[in-house]
Design a protein around this motif. Structure first.
Motif, PDB file in Angstrom:
ATOM      1  N   ASP A  24       0.843  -1.194   0.000  1.00 21.63           N
ATOM      2  CA  ASP A  24       0.000   0.000   0.000  1.00 21.63           C
ATOM      3  C   ASP A  24       0.880   1.245   0.000  1.00 21.63           C
ATOM      4  OD1 ASP A  24      -2.066   1.753   0.147  1.00 21.63           O
ATOM      5  OD2 ASP A  24      -2.830   1.056   2.088  1.00 21.63           O
ATOM      6  N   ASP A  26      -0.246   4.350   0.343  1.00 27.30           N
ATOM      7  CA  ASP A  26      -0.972   5.437   0.998  1.00 27.30           C
ATOM      8  C   ASP A  26      -0.089   6.148   2.025  1.00 27.30           C
ATOM      9  OD1 ASP A  26      -2.882   7.156   1.884  1.00 27.30           O
ATOM     10  OD2 ASP A  26      -4.088   5.648   2.925  1.00 27.30           O
ATOM     11  N   ILE A  62      -0.868  -0.696  -4.611  1.00 26.23           N
ATOM     12  CA  ILE A  62      -2.194  -0.098  -4.642  1.00 26.23           C
ATOM     13  C   ILE A  62      -2.129   1.296  -4.030  1.00 26.23           C
ATOM     14  CG2 ILE A  62      -3.453  -2.285  -4.643  1.00 26.23           C
ATOM     15  CD1 ILE A  62      -3.898  -1.927  -1.635  1.00 26.23           C
ATOM     16  N   ASN A  63      -3.148   2.096  -4.287  1.00 24.40           N
ATOM     17  CA  ASN A  63      -3.252   3.472  -3.790  1.00 24.40           C
ATOM     18  C   ASN A  63      -2.083   4.341  -4.232  1.00 24.40           C
ATOM     19  OD1 ASN A  63      -5.721   3.121  -2.424  1.00 24.40           O
ATOM     20  ND2 ASN A  63      -4.667   2.240  -0.668  1.00 24.40           N
ATOM     21  N   ALA A 133      -7.593   1.345  -4.738  1.00 22.26           N
ATOM     22  CA  ALA A 133      -7.374   0.260  -3.776  1.00 22.26           C
ATOM     23  C   ALA A 133      -7.671  -1.112  -4.368  1.00 22.26           C
ATOM     24  CB  ALA A 133      -8.234   0.488  -2.542  1.00 22.26           C
ATOM     25  N   THR A 144      -0.614  -9.447   1.751  1.00 20.80           N
ATOM     26  CA  THR A 144      -0.368  -8.038   2.055  1.00 20.80           C
ATOM     27  C   THR A 144       0.964  -7.933   2.781  1.00 20.80           C
ATOM     28  OG1 THR A 144      -1.620  -8.219   4.095  1.00 20.80           O
ATOM     29  CG2 THR A 144      -2.801  -7.417   2.161  1.00 20.80           C
TER      30      THR A 144
END
Length: 151
Positions: A24, A26, A62-63, A133, A144
């Motif tokens: 991720d 983010d 992602i993101n 996402a 993950t």
């Protein structure tokens, strides 16, 4: 000493244990994030790392639209390309490129940290970047992965 009690194990394409990882982006800073992703793709965190073999993991980012840049890089960082014609040099700032395709920022940052040869091209194909996402690699059952666990 006639025999060795140890052998250096070199990984090859058949013995490499490749995994699928979801990372991720983010709130991450672009350069620090890209260097860790590049090391995952290269396989440098694995004990059987071999420099001339693709023994790294497949990484899904992602993101990518929530990535951060520090300082004035949004306006001052420029991405330069050439069309191939005389006077064909074109440039975009980071904010212009982000407006066109947010995933492209992460792709270019990671690609620049991979080797500039055939192996680097093969490794780059192990990167999948998505702005949101959601991703389309559910069939591979990716795990993950938290980049903060790495040093």
């Amino acid at each position: 000493m006639n025999t060795l009690s140890y052998k250096t194990v070199s990984a090859n394409k058949a013995t490499a244990k490749k995994e699928w990882l979801v990372v991720d982006a983010d709130g991450q800073t672009l350069g620090r994030f890209a260097s860790k992703v590049a090391m995952l793709i290269r396989g440098k965190y694995k004990p059987n790392y071999t420099p001339h073999v693709d023994c790294g993991d497949n990484v899904i980012v992602i993101n990518a639209d929530k990535i951060q840049l520090s300082g004035k890089k949004w306006t001052d960082k420029s991405y330069i390309r050439h069309t191939g014609y005389p006077g064909g040099q074109r440039s975009l700032t980071a904010i212009e490129m982000f407006g066109k395709d947010p995933a492209r920022l992460v792709e270019k940052a990671v690609k620049g940290m991979l080797p500039k040869n055939k192996l680097g091209s093969a490794l780059y194909r192990n990167l999948y970047v998505y702005a949101g996402a959601e991703h389309s690699q559910d069939a591979q059952q990716p795990k993950t992965f938290n980049l903060n666990d790495l040093r």
